[in-house]
Design an enzyme around this catalytic site. Structure first.
Site, PDB file in Angstrom:
ATOM      1  N   GLY A  46       0.739  -1.125  -0.018  1.00 33.73           N
ATOM      2  CA  GLY A  46      -0.095  -0.144   0.106  1.00 33.73           C
ATOM      3  C   GLY A  46       0.978   1.334   0.129  1.00 33.73           C
ATOM      4  O   GLY A  46       2.221   1.131   0.412  1.00 33.73           O
ATOM      5  N   GLN A  51       2.868  10.037   0.906  1.00 26.84           N
ATOM      6  CA  GLN A  51       4.144   9.084   1.244  1.00 26.84           C
ATOM      7  C   GLN A  51       5.056   9.618  -0.013  1.00 26.84           C
ATOM      8  O   GLN A  51       6.137   9.424  -0.009  1.00 26.84           O
ATOM      9  CB  GLN A  51       3.995   7.828   1.045  1.00 26.84           C
ATOM     10  CG  GLN A  51       3.500   7.180   2.519  1.00 26.84           C
ATOM     11  CD  GLN A  51       3.250   5.889   2.625  1.00 26.84           C
ATOM     12  OE1 GLN A  51       2.315   5.246   2.153  1.00 26.84           O
ATOM     13  NE2 GLN A  51       4.402   5.156   3.070  1.00 26.84           N
ATOM     14  N   CYS A  89       5.862  -0.231   7.252  1.00 24.14           N
ATOM     15  CA  CYS A  89       5.819   1.002   6.134  1.00 24.14           C
ATOM     16  C   CYS A  89       6.772   1.524   5.238  1.00 24.14           C
ATOM     17  O   CYS A  89       7.727   1.274   5.889  1.00 24.14           O
ATOM     18  CB  CYS A  89       5.208   2.399   7.269  1.00 24.14           C
ATOM     19  SG  CYS A  89       4.732   3.794   6.429  1.00 24.14           S
ATOM     20  N   LEU A  90       6.451   1.620   4.094  1.00 22.07           N
ATOM     21  CA  LEU A  90       7.696   2.143   3.392  1.00 22.07           C
ATOM     22  C   LEU A  90       8.205   3.540   3.598  1.00 22.07           C
ATOM     23  O   LEU A  90       9.443   3.649   3.146  1.00 22.07           O
ATOM     24  CB  LEU A  90       7.104   2.184   1.688  1.00 22.07           C
ATOM     25  CG  LEU A  90       6.470   0.805   1.057  1.00 22.07           C
ATOM     26  CD1 LEU A  90       5.820   1.137  -0.052  1.00 22.07           C
ATOM     27  CD2 LEU A  90       7.498   0.026   1.173  1.00 22.07           C
ATOM     28  N   HIS A 131      -4.155   1.299   7.537  1.00 25.64           N
ATOM     29  CA  HIS A 131      -3.020   2.019   7.679  1.00 25.64           C
ATOM     30  C   HIS A 131      -2.808   3.069   6.692  1.00 25.64           C
ATOM     31  O   HIS A 131      -2.398   4.388   6.989  1.00 25.64           O
ATOM     32  CB  HIS A 131      -1.740   0.930   7.346  1.00 25.64           C
ATOM     33  CG  HIS A 131      -0.465   1.286   7.114  1.00 25.64           C
ATOM     34  ND1 HIS A 131       0.465   1.068   8.018  1.00 25.64           N
ATOM     35  CD2 HIS A 131       0.138   2.100   6.503  1.00 25.64           C
ATOM     36  CE1 HIS A 131       1.648   1.196   7.735  1.00 25.64           C
ATOM     37  NE2 HIS A 131       1.543   2.211   6.682  1.00 25.64           N
ATOM     38  N   GLU A 132      -3.428   2.756   5.379  1.00 27.60           N
ATOM     39  CA  GLU A 132      -3.282   4.141   4.272  1.00 27.60           C
ATOM     40  C   GLU A 132      -4.336   5.223   4.553  1.00 27.60           C
ATOM     41  O   GLU A 132      -3.812   6.266   4.353  1.00 27.60           O
ATOM     42  CB  GLU A 132      -3.422   3.541   2.982  1.00 27.60           C
ATOM     43  CG  GLU A 132      -2.794   2.207   2.424  1.00 27.60           C
ATOM     44  CD  GLU A 132      -1.344   2.649   2.592  1.00 27.60           C
ATOM     45  OE1 GLU A 132      -0.869   3.566   2.486  1.00 27.60           O
ATOM     46  OE2 GLU A 132      -0.625   1.557   2.971  1.00 27.60           O
ATOM     47  N   HIS A 135      -2.390   7.323   6.964  1.00 27.74           N
ATOM     48  CA  HIS A 135      -1.568   8.441   6.275  1.00 27.74           C
ATOM     49  C   HIS A 135      -2.180   9.641   5.930  1.00 27.74           C
ATOM     50  O   HIS A 135      -1.453  10.847   5.808  1.00 27.74           O
ATOM     51  CB  HIS A 135      -1.116   7.726   4.937  1.00 27.74           C
ATOM     52  CG  HIS A 135       0.226   6.877   5.345  1.00 27.74           C
ATOM     53  ND1 HIS A 135       1.508   7.438   5.980  1.00 27.74           N
ATOM     54  CD2 HIS A 135       0.487   5.552   5.292  1.00 27.74           C
ATOM     55  CE1 HIS A 135       2.355   6.274   5.941  1.00 27.74           C
ATOM     56  NE2 HIS A 135       1.737   5.291   5.690  1.00 27.74           N
TER      57      HIS A 135
HETATM   58 NI    NI Z   1       2.712   3.454   5.583  1.00 34.33          NI
END
Ligand code: NI
Length: 159
Positions: A46, A51, A89-90, A131-132, A135
């Protein structure tokens, strides 16, 4: 294919609230394509627009590399049950931590044609949606991780 630079924890943009998307434009279409490219390249499941430094309410998710999902202006309508497990998380590369999330969510969003749809997800998909969406409100999993962050074993899911 165009990759965007993934912002990392400590970058102010990750803490801001993203704005609703009012209309689809070629620029936003390109952003969505780039977000998918960037997510797949980084082996993520995701990615949210902030991000990559864009404060728009857009997320892309694909938990099994077969079902790409774009959610514009997503809204979680229902949460049921709970799951406790590792999450990454990226924007926090190489780390993961234990987070409790609902085991089921139902959400409403717009697709890339700005048509409303409903998605229901369980387990990893439910976790990824939560999670997304976080963000988009400047929230990151490290804010509510249970215990310490640990080094990620390569191949684990990152969002
Ligand atoms: Ni993330």
């Amino acid at each position: 294919m165009a990759l965007r630079n993934i912002r990392e924890l400590g970058d102010d943009v990750l803490r801001k609230t993203s704005r609703e998307v009012k209309e689809m434009t070629p620029k936003i279409q390109e952003l969505i394509e780039d977000m998918f490219d960037t997510m797949y390249e980084a082996d993520g499941v995701g990615l949210a627009a902030p991000q990559v430094g864009i404060l728009k309410r857009i997320v892309v998710i694909d938990v099994d590399d077969e079902h790409p999902l774009v959610m514009i202006n997503p809204e979680i309508l229902e949460r049921k049950g709970s799951q406790t497990g590792y999450e990454g998380c990226l924007s926090v590369p190489g780390k993961s931590g234990i987070v409790t999330r609902p085991n089921y969510v139902k959400a409403r969003a717009l697709d890339e044609n700005m048509k409303t749809f409903i998605v229901e997800g369980e387990e990893l998909l439910a976790r990824a949606i939560c999670h997304e969406v976080d963000h988009l409100d400047g929230k990151m999993y490290v804010d509510f991780v249970e215990g310490d962050l640990v080094s990620t074993v390569s191949g684990e899911d990152e969002e």
